[in-house]
Design a protein around this motif. Structure first.
Motif, mmCIF file in Angstrom:
data_model
loop_
_atom_site.group_PDB
_atom_site.id
_atom_site.type_symbol
_atom_site.label_atom_id
_atom_site.label_comp_id
_atom_site.label_asym_id
_atom_site.label_seq_id
_atom_site.Cartn_x
_atom_site.Cartn_y
_atom_site.Cartn_z
ATOM 1 N N THR A 48 0.837 -1.190 0.000
ATOM 2 C CA THR A 48 0.000 0.000 0.000
ATOM 3 C C THR A 48 0.878 1.248 0.000
ATOM 4 O O THR A 48 2.100 1.172 0.214
ATOM 5 N N ILE A 49 0.261 2.402 -0.186
ATOM 6 C CA ILE A 49 1.018 3.658 -0.147
ATOM 7 C C ILE A 49 1.639 3.893 1.234
ATOM 8 O O ILE A 49 2.823 4.244 1.315
ATOM 9 N N PRO A 50 0.911 3.697 2.344
ATOM 10 C CA PRO A 50 1.572 3.845 3.650
ATOM 11 C C PRO A 50 2.750 2.889 3.833
ATOM 12 O O PRO A 50 3.775 3.254 4.417
ATOM 13 N N GLU A 51 2.616 1.658 3.335
ATOM 14 C CA GLU A 51 3.727 0.708 3.432
ATOM 15 C C GLU A 51 4.913 1.165 2.577
ATOM 16 O O GLU A 51 6.072 1.030 2.986
ATOM 17 N N THR A 52 4.614 1.703 1.410
ATOM 18 C CA THR A 52 5.673 2.244 0.568
ATOM 19 C C THR A 52 6.385 3.386 1.268
ATOM 20 O O THR A 52 7.623 3.447 1.304
ATOM 21 N N ALA A 53 5.611 4.308 1.834
ATOM 22 C CA ALA A 53 6.200 5.454 2.533
ATOM 23 C C ALA A 53 7.072 4.997 3.693
ATOM 24 O O ALA A 53 8.176 5.520 3.909
ATOM 25 N N ALA A 54 6.603 4.010 4.447
ATOM 26 C CA ALA A 54 7.374 3.513 5.589
ATOM 27 C C ALA A 54 8.698 2.920 5.121
ATOM 28 O O ALA A 54 9.744 3.121 5.770
ATOM 29 N N HIS A 55 8.669 2.205 4.013
ATOM 30 C CA HIS A 55 9.899 1.600 3.503
ATOM 31 C C HIS A 55 10.890 2.671 3.084
ATOM 32 O O HIS A 55 12.083 2.606 3.427
ATOM 33 N N TYR A 56 10.430 3.671 2.357
ATOM 34 C CA TYR A 56 11.329 4.726 1.887
ATOM 35 C C TYR A 56 11.810 5.611 3.035
ATOM 36 O O TYR A 56 12.941 6.092 3.025
ATOM 37 N N ARG A 57 10.971 5.787 4.020
ATOM 38 C CA ARG A 57 11.391 6.552 5.205
ATOM 39 C C ARG A 57 12.522 5.826 5.921
ATOM 40 O O ARG A 57 13.504 6.431 6.351
ATOM 41 N N GLN A 58 12.384 4.523 6.036
ATOM 42 C CA GLN A 58 13.429 3.718 6.669
ATOM 43 C C GLN A 58 14.731 3.785 5.880
ATOM 44 O O GLN A 58 15.823 3.805 6.458
ATOM 45 N N MET A 59 14.622 3.841 4.558
ATOM 46 C CA MET A 59 15.802 3.902 3.695
ATOM 47 C C MET A 59 16.371 5.321 3.581
ATOM 48 O O MET A 59 17.439 5.516 2.998
ATOM 49 N N ASN A 60 15.649 6.311 4.105
ATOM 50 C CA ASN A 60 16.025 7.722 3.977
ATOM 51 C C ASN A 60 16.150 8.126 2.501
ATOM 52 O O ASN A 60 17.111 8.765 2.075
ATOM 53 N N ILE A 61 15.147 7.727 1.724
ATOM 54 C CA ILE A 61 15.086 8.026 0.299
ATOM 55 C C ILE A 61 13.742 8.669 -0.008
ATOM 56 O O ILE A 61 12.700 8.182 0.454
ATOM 57 N N ALA A 62 13.746 9.756 -0.764
ATOM 58 C CA ALA A 62 12.507 10.342 -1.262
ATOM 59 C C ALA A 62 12.094 9.621 -2.533
ATOM 60 O O ALA A 62 12.935 9.072 -3.251
ATOM 61 N N ALA A 63 10.789 9.626 -2.827
ATOM 62 C CA ALA A 63 10.301 8.865 -3.979
ATOM 63 C C ALA A 63 9.202 9.613 -4.709
ATOM 64 O O ALA A 63 8.238 10.079 -4.091
ATOM 65 N N VAL A 64 9.348 9.718 -6.014
ATOM 66 C CA VAL A 64 8.250 10.146 -6.882
ATOM 67 C C VAL A 64 7.339 8.940 -7.068
ATOM 68 O O VAL A 64 7.799 7.844 -7.393
ATOM 69 N N ILE A 65 6.031 9.137 -6.848
ATOM 70 C CA ILE A 65 5.103 8.008 -6.878
ATOM 71 C C ILE A 65 3.891 8.357 -7.726
ATOM 72 O O ILE A 65 3.439 9.492 -7.742
ATOM 73 N N PHE A 66 3.365 7.345 -8.441
ATOM 74 C CA PHE A 66 2.236 7.567 -9.341
ATOM 75 C C PHE A 66 1.504 6.258 -9.594
ATOM 76 O O PHE A 66 2.073 5.169 -9.494
ATOM 77 N N PRO A 67 0.221 6.332 -9.960
ATOM 78 C CA PRO A 67 -0.493 5.169 -10.495
ATOM 79 C C PRO A 67 -0.302 5.136 -12.015
ATOM 80 O O PRO A 67 0.432 5.951 -12.571
ATOM 81 N N VAL A 68 -0.943 4.193 -12.677
ATOM 82 C CA VAL A 68 -0.958 4.151 -14.141
ATOM 83 C C VAL A 68 -2.402 3.962 -14.596
ATOM 84 O O VAL A 68 -3.047 2.974 -14.244
ATOM 85 N N ASP A 69 -2.902 4.915 -15.378
ATOM 86 C CA ASP A 69 -4.256 4.840 -15.917
ATOM 87 C C ASP A 69 -4.186 4.264 -17.323
ATOM 88 O O ASP A 69 -3.786 4.940 -18.270
ATOM 89 N N ALA A 70 -4.561 3.000 -17.467
ATOM 90 C CA ALA A 70 -4.579 2.354 -18.781
ATOM 91 C C ALA A 70 -5.867 1.565 -18.964
ATOM 92 O O ALA A 70 -5.902 0.557 -19.666
ATOM 93 N N GLU A 71 -6.942 2.034 -18.341
ATOM 94 C CA GLU A 71 -8.169 1.250 -18.327
ATOM 95 C C GLU A 71 -8.810 1.127 -19.710
ATOM 96 O O GLU A 71 -9.454 0.123 -20.007
ATOM 97 N N ARG A 72 -8.643 2.119 -20.582
ATOM 98 C CA ARG A 72 -9.251 2.048 -21.919
ATOM 99 C C ARG A 72 -8.654 0.897 -22.730
ATOM 100 O O ARG A 72 -9.377 0.127 -23.362
#
Length: 290
Positions: A48-72
């Motif tokens: 999840t996004i909170p789990e992702t944030a926790a992982h990157y916080r632990q690594m002391n790394i900032a992250a650009v994050i996005f979904p992908v809209d390809a439903e069509r």
């Protein structure tokens, strides 16, 4: 907000694969599990996004994050940009918001992009030509790009073949031709003030990507989706020389964890003076925070 003076790196390419942690399966689970097997990802369920944030916080790394809209093109539900941005805002000490809108949505895409930029401070947009089924230089997408250029946003395009759909029947219906980085050359010419990122080592079109990035001042390359131990020598050579200020660290989380990528990067033949540029300084300049 991210304290860029304290983080050790900026991961320019991470996916918000599971913002809510629950959904009705529409086939996307098979794509995810096949990709996880391909990349050797250790998780049994996308983070999840909170789990992702926790992982990157632990690594002391900032992250650009996005979904992908390809439903069509794919029929897979899209994750709401608003839902993603709401959760990213709760973790803005490590997460930097990008968004994704299928450019085939035309005027709807333009309206949503403008709203997300002006109301939510979105810094860029992810395009996935292979999954969305379009050539980046298709003029139907140009009104969308005009909004990005107007607001100084970054356009991040998937390029090459990284493993998405690999081994699935018909490659999951995904056509690789759309992600040749040479199609970005037209976009760079027509939108010279819009920063463009060619995501991933662009297999099998690596030299095309290097050519466009060398020729066009507004084109960068992110190194996500591949372990550095598999980078072709010409990519490392250009990263160590004429494109040292155009290369960006990216992992492709959650398929590749940042620590796994960084461990391989430590062993790859990059010059010591180039490593800080790739890991952080180039991204800071691109994002306008240097």
């Amino acid at each position: 907000m991210v304290d860029f003076s304290k983080v050790r790196a900026i991961d320019i390419h991470t996916h918000a694969e599971e913002p809510c942690g629950c959904h009705t399966d529409d086939g996307y689970d098979e794509l995810q599990s096949t990709m996880a097997q391909y990349f050797g990802a250790p998780w049994s369920h996308p983070p999840t996004i909170p789990e992702t944030a926790a992982h990157y916080r632990q690594m002391n790394i900032a992250a650009v994050i996005f979904p992908v809209d390809a439903e069509r093109e794919t029929g897979y539900r899209r994750y709401s940009n608003d839902e993603v941005l709401e959760q990213v805002a709760q973790h803005d000490d490590v997460l930097i918001p990008f968004a994704s809108i299928d450019p085939w949505k035309g005027k709807m895409a333009v309206r949503e992009a403008r709203r997300l930029i002006e109301a939510h401070g979105v810094r860029g947009f992810k395009f996935h030509p292979t999954m969305q089924g379009f050539f980046p230089n298709d003029r139907m997408a140009y009104p969308f790009y005009e909004v990005l250029a107007e607001h100084g946003c970054t356009a991040l395009f998937h390029t090459g073949q990284t493993g998405v759909g690999s081994g699935m029947r018909s490659g999951n219906g995904m056509r690789l031709k759309y992600s040749n980085p040479m199609h970005l050359d037209d976009v760079a010419v027509d939108f010279p003030d819009m920063n463009i990122i060619a995501a991933h080592p662009s297999f099998p079109w690596q030299e095309e990507a290097l050519s466009v990035a060398q020729h066009k001042p507004n084109v960068y390359i992110d190194l996500s989706g591949w372990s550095p131990k598999y980078f072709p020598p010409i990519l490392v050579k250009y990263a160590n020389s004429i494109l040292k200020k155009k290369m960006l660290f990216g992992s492709d989380w959650p398929m590749i964890a940042p620590e796994k990528w960084l461990n391989a990067f430590d062993k790859a033949e990059f010059k010591d003076e180039v490593r800080p540029l790739i890991l952080k300084e180039n991204a800071m300049r691109l994002l306008g925070v240097s």
